[in-house]
Write an enzyme that holds these catalytic residues in place. Structure first.
Site, PDB file in Angstrom:
ATOM      1  N   HIS A   1       0.824  -1.218   0.000  1.00 43.32           N
ATOM      2  CA  HIS A   1       0.000   0.000   0.000  1.00 43.32           C
ATOM      3  C   HIS A   1       0.859   1.270   0.000  1.00 43.32           C
ATOM      4  O   HIS A   1       0.699   2.118  -0.900  1.00 43.32           O
ATOM      5  CB  HIS A   1      -0.960  -0.010   1.189  1.00 43.32           C
ATOM      6  CG  HIS A   1      -1.604   1.310   1.465  1.00 43.32           C
ATOM      7  ND1 HIS A   1      -2.492   1.905   0.596  1.00 43.32           N
ATOM      8  CD2 HIS A   1      -1.459   2.176   2.508  1.00 43.32           C
ATOM      9  CE1 HIS A   1      -2.879   3.073   1.091  1.00 43.32           C
ATOM     10  NE2 HIS A   1      -2.257   3.263   2.253  1.00 43.32           N
TER      11      HIS A   1
ATOM     12  N   ASP B   1      -3.172   8.333  -0.547  1.00 48.55           N
ATOM     13  CA  ASP B   1      -3.480   7.246   0.389  1.00 48.55           C
ATOM     14  C   ASP B   1      -4.950   6.836   0.276  1.00 48.55           C
ATOM     15  O   ASP B   1      -5.291   5.654   0.168  1.00 48.55           O
ATOM     16  CB  ASP B   1      -3.151   7.721   1.804  1.00 48.55           C
ATOM     17  CG  ASP B   1      -3.633   6.759   2.879  1.00 48.55           C
ATOM     18  OD1 ASP B   1      -3.208   5.591   2.854  1.00 48.55           O
ATOM     19  OD2 ASP B   1      -4.418   7.179   3.750  1.00 48.55           O
TER      20      ASP B   1
ATOM     21  N   GLU C   1       1.756   4.832  12.710  1.00 48.22           N
ATOM     22  CA  GLU C   1       0.436   4.393  13.178  1.00 48.22           C
ATOM     23  C   GLU C   1       0.359   2.881  13.350  1.00 48.22           C
ATOM     24  O   GLU C   1      -0.228   2.389  14.317  1.00 48.22           O
ATOM     25  CB  GLU C   1      -0.639   4.851  12.189  1.00 48.22           C
ATOM     26  CG  GLU C   1      -2.046   4.456  12.618  1.00 48.22           C
ATOM     27  CD  GLU C   1      -3.094   4.848  11.589  1.00 48.22           C
ATOM     28  OE1 GLU C   1      -4.263   4.532  11.818  1.00 48.22           O
ATOM     29  OE2 GLU C   1      -2.729   5.450  10.573  1.00 48.22           O
ATOM     30  N   ASP C   2       0.966   2.138  12.431  1.00 49.98           N
ATOM     31  CA  ASP C   2       0.725   0.695  12.382  1.00 49.98           C
ATOM     32  C   ASP C   2       1.923  -0.167  12.773  1.00 49.98           C
ATOM     33  O   ASP C   2       1.837  -1.392  12.726  1.00 49.98           O
ATOM     34  CB  ASP C   2       0.269   0.297  10.965  1.00 49.98           C
ATOM     35  CG  ASP C   2      -1.072   0.923  10.604  1.00 49.98           C
ATOM     36  OD1 ASP C   2      -1.876   1.154  11.525  1.00 49.98           O
ATOM     37  OD2 ASP C   2      -1.305   1.204   9.423  1.00 49.98           O
TER      38      ASP C   2
ATOM     39  N   HIS D   1       4.220   6.765   5.501  1.00 48.74           N
ATOM     40  CA  HIS D   1       3.094   7.428   6.154  1.00 48.74           C
ATOM     41  C   HIS D   1       2.326   6.560   7.138  1.00 48.74           C
ATOM     42  O   HIS D   1       1.633   7.074   8.023  1.00 48.74           O
ATOM     43  CB  HIS D   1       2.138   8.024   5.107  1.00 48.74           C
ATOM     44  CG  HIS D   1       1.256   7.019   4.431  1.00 48.74           C
ATOM     45  ND1 HIS D   1       1.654   6.337   3.297  1.00 48.74           N
ATOM     46  CD2 HIS D   1       0.004   6.578   4.715  1.00 48.74           C
ATOM     47  CE1 HIS D   1       0.668   5.528   2.916  1.00 48.74           C
ATOM     48  NE2 HIS D   1      -0.337   5.656   3.757  1.00 48.74           N
TER      49      HIS D   1
ATOM     50  N   ASP E   1     -26.626  15.719 -22.152  1.00 43.40           N
ATOM     51  CA  ASP E   1     -25.199  16.018 -22.304  1.00 43.40           C
ATOM     52  C   ASP E   1     -24.345  14.956 -21.613  1.00 43.40           C
ATOM     53  O   ASP E   1     -23.581  15.246 -20.704  1.00 43.40           O
ATOM     54  CB  ASP E   1     -24.871  17.416 -21.787  1.00 43.40           C
ATOM     55  CG  ASP E   1     -25.403  17.656 -20.378  1.00 43.40           C
ATOM     56  OD1 ASP E   1     -26.195  16.822 -19.906  1.00 43.40           O
ATOM     57  OD2 ASP E   1     -25.013  18.649 -19.749  1.00 43.40           O
TER      58      ASP E   1
END
Length: 696
Positions: free
Chosen positions: A48, A139, A76-77, A72, A260
């Site tokens: 990712h 992301d 966090e992970d 990034h 259109d």
């Protein structure tokens, strides 16, 4: 998934001086830190951030942004920290990673509050460096591309809704239309699967039936322009399902009625060629009045520049055409990200105007619902253009008023607004602005925002600022009232209250300072007995409970008033129970109660507005009507007889107009409620002696 050398080569293609070693370290770092983690698709998790970095290379962003994309999710992970990032990759990358990282997980909070808190922190981080937003959009786009792998439908729907409400509008606001369109399409597929499938199928059928119709029309346009000596590129496409569905919803039409569906883009050599192309197209095919927009001379807030027009092609087919130069096209599709290309020496300030507005909204919003409401207003609305008297240009949402304009110029100007001129003429503040208006704001030193403005302003910035100002003013008034009530309370306490007793009382009540206590008293959040008990514990044990008195008879009660505040019924509209009502308040005066459709309110009242409603026991008020009688003997007696038959006491009766063969009287009548007053008016209208009757 991009391999390490492939990613580095991509960056080196447009930035030969990029730090290859740093990019390699970032790639290896994210692979090592994410280790054996996997995504819902079963792919390694590090695929990712690598794909997000690939998206950033498509935008030709600088090496710090590419490294940020790779890193990034590590904080966090994984066990990585911002300090680790700074040591290994420098302060710039660490700051960007910190901005992109979701700074807190508030699992116990309701969904809307959690979304609001994350949005608040994200906007504040984004304000420091717009690259935070660019990585976040990449992301989110990659997450949307893999959303179908998530098994729980409610989670897919939540992510899709957040994308549609927040991230797609943000992409539009920075001019990244490719990102916006793909996000909308992927979110639409999740949120409206039946509509998505139906429209997609219809488009396939149309494609099969037309047999390359888009290419044929594009060729015809190019040939017509070539014959006039214009060298251009022409491309065409069908609008994507979400765009079609949105038009169907807005216009309340079926798929067959959306004419259109096809859009064409003409890329020219110069700005002058753009206008020449437009003129030739308008001479060759009939153009639709009102559908032409010149975003070249007046660009959008995000820098978007193009000419838009709609043509009636053969067989009454309506097509949309966008005309722009190659440079405009590059900036239009990738927006602010194009400015961050390594080639650009003068990078834009991250604090662009609309972003500053978002930050002010963050500061002014009172609760999560307000924050989300105001933010959505600020980032996703059609625009109009208006000017200050000195020629400064401001873009605002359609429907904006002079008050919206004032707050757009500066919050302090909005706070001090007392009037406005549009194109040199004094106008009511609620007047909606039109494209090209010149707006002059009239200020007053002691002016404050009015609650009534909330009924007509449309920008999130204005609503947030008005609500904050009104809250502060209301709090000050309630505190002052609470202080007076507190003075009465301490007179009942069997001891002298000093500073020490006050400090101890605040501790017992878990309040910060005196104003908190006064506010609680003024707002009736705390009883007199509780205050007395906090000041002198045990002093209320022998005191009898104070009886609660109910409102009886014809006494009126109004809900929404601060305790202790008096009120009067306005003479201009004579509201009666059953009317929808609001209150207007001037400092030091009683609240004046008006019917919501009172003409005095529409013309502007220099006071605060309060939302009010009638209490349950409310019955009895004075209503005002005008009766027009035929000018002959006995008609007035018949009118007063109808008043008596309907149990209405006449408080005042005066002749308002004499215009033979009619005469009109204004009557003030004591009535129970709105239904009672309406019955009287109906009875008057049924009489042969009376030409007309109406409430005034």
């Amino acid at each position: 998934m991009l391999r390490q050398y492939e990613l580095v080569e991509r960056v080196k293609e447009y930035d030969p001086d990029a730090d290859e070693a740093m990019l390699n370290r970032a790639y290896v770092y994210t692979v090592q830190k994410h280790g054996t983690q996997t995504r819902a698709s079963g792919d390694p998790y590090f695929s990712h951030p690598v794909e997000v970095a690939g998206l950033m290379t498509d935008l030709k962003l600088d090496q710090e942004t590419i490294a940020t994309a790779l890193l990034h999710d590590t904080v966090e992970d994984t066990l990585a920290t911002i300090d680790d990032i700074e040591v290994n990759f420098g302060g710039d990358v660490a700051r960007l990673v910190d901005g992109v990282t979701k700074l807190s997980k508030i699992e116990q909070m309701p969904e809307n509050e959690r979304a609001a808190e994350n949005l608040r922190k994200f906007l504040l981080a984004m304000s420091e460096d717009i690259r935070v937003l660019l990585v976040k959009l990449g992301d989110r786009l990659h997450n949307m591309r893999t959303l179908h792998f998530i098994k729980k439908p409610e989670k897919r729907e939540r992510i899709a809704r957040e994308t549609m409400d927040i991230y797609a509008p943000l992409a539009e606001r920075v001019g990244m239309y490719e990102y916006m369109r793909e996000m909308q399409l992927l979110a639409f597929e999740q949120l409206e699967p039946e509509a998505f499938a139906t429209i997609t199928k219809r488009l396939e059928q149309l494609r099969d039936k037309g047999g390359g119709q888009v290419d044929a029309i594009a060729l015809k346009i190019k040939q017509a322009l070539a014959e006039a000596g214009l060298s251009v590129e022409v491309s065409g496409r069908e609008k994507h399902p979400y765009s079609i569905w949105k038009k169907m919803a807005e216009r309340h039409v079926s798929f067959e009625q959306v004419t259109d569906i096809m859009a064409f883009r003409v890329i020219c050599e110069s700005e002058a060629d753009c206008y020449n192309v437009m003129g030739l197209l308008h001479r060759t095919w009939q153009f639709l009045p009102g559908r032409f927009k010149d975003y070249i001379s007046t660009p959008k807030n995000n820098g978007y520049r193009s000419l838009h027009t709609s043509l009636m092609y053969e067989n009454s087919m309506r097509v949309e055409v966008q005309i722009r130069t190659r440079e405009m096209h590059q900036l239009n599709e990738f927006g602010l990200s194009a400015h961050w290309s390594y080639k650009q020496g003068d990078r834009p300030d991250g604090q662009v105007g609309w972003l500053r507005d978002l930050i002010e909204i963050v500061d002014a919003s009172h609760d999560p619902e307000e924050l989300l409401e105001h933010t959505r207003m600020a980032i996703y609305q059609d625009r109009i253009f208006a000017f200050t008297p000195k020629g400064a240009l401001f873009q605002l949402p359609k429907g904006s008023t002079a008050v919206d304009f004032a707050f757009a110029v500066h919050t302090d100007i909005g706070d001090q607004t007392v009037g406005a001129k549009i194109n040199g003429r004094h106008i009511p503040l609620r007047t909606q602005l039109q494209n090209g208006d010149v707006v002059e704001i009239i200020k007053g030193k002691n002016a404050v925002p009015q609650m009534s403005w909330l009924s007509f302003v449309v920008t999130g910035k204005a609503k947030a600022a008005i609500r904050r100002a009104v809250r502060l003013k209301e709090r000050g008034e309630i505190v002052a009232m609470g202080q007076k009530l507190f003075d009465q309370i301490i007179n009942q306490v069997p001891a002298k209250i000093g500073k020490k007793a006050m400090r101890e009382a605040l501790k017992r009540l878990e309040m910060e300072d005196d104003d908190d206590l006064y506010f609680a008293i003024g707002a009736s959040d705390i009883s007199d007995r509780d205050v007395m008990e906090a000041l002198v514990p045990g002093c209320t044990e022998a005191m009898p409970e104070r009886p609660e008195w109910s409102k009886t008879g014809k006494r009126l009660s109004i809900r929404g008033l601060t305790p202790g505040v008096g009120f009067t019924l306005a003479d201009c509209c004579h509201p009666v129970p059953g009317d929808k009502i609001v209150g207007t308040r001037r400092s030091g005066e009683k609240v004046e109660v008006h019917a919501v459709d009172c003409h005095a309110l529409a013309s502007g009242i220099d006071s605060d507005w309060i939302d009010l409603s009638w209490g349950r026991q409310s019955a009895g008020a004075v209503g005002r009507i005008r009766v027009t009688l035929y000018d002959r003997p006995g008609t007035l007696a018949e009118a007063t007889g109808i008043f008596a038959q309907n149990n209405a006491n006449v408080r005042e009766l005066e002749r308002a107009q004499y215009d033979p063969p009619f005469q009109s009287y204004d009557a003030n009548l004591e009535v129970k409620d709105l239904a009672h007053l309406n019955r009287i008016v109906s009875a008057l209208r049924a009489s042969d002696a009376i030409a007309s009757a109406e409430r005034i």
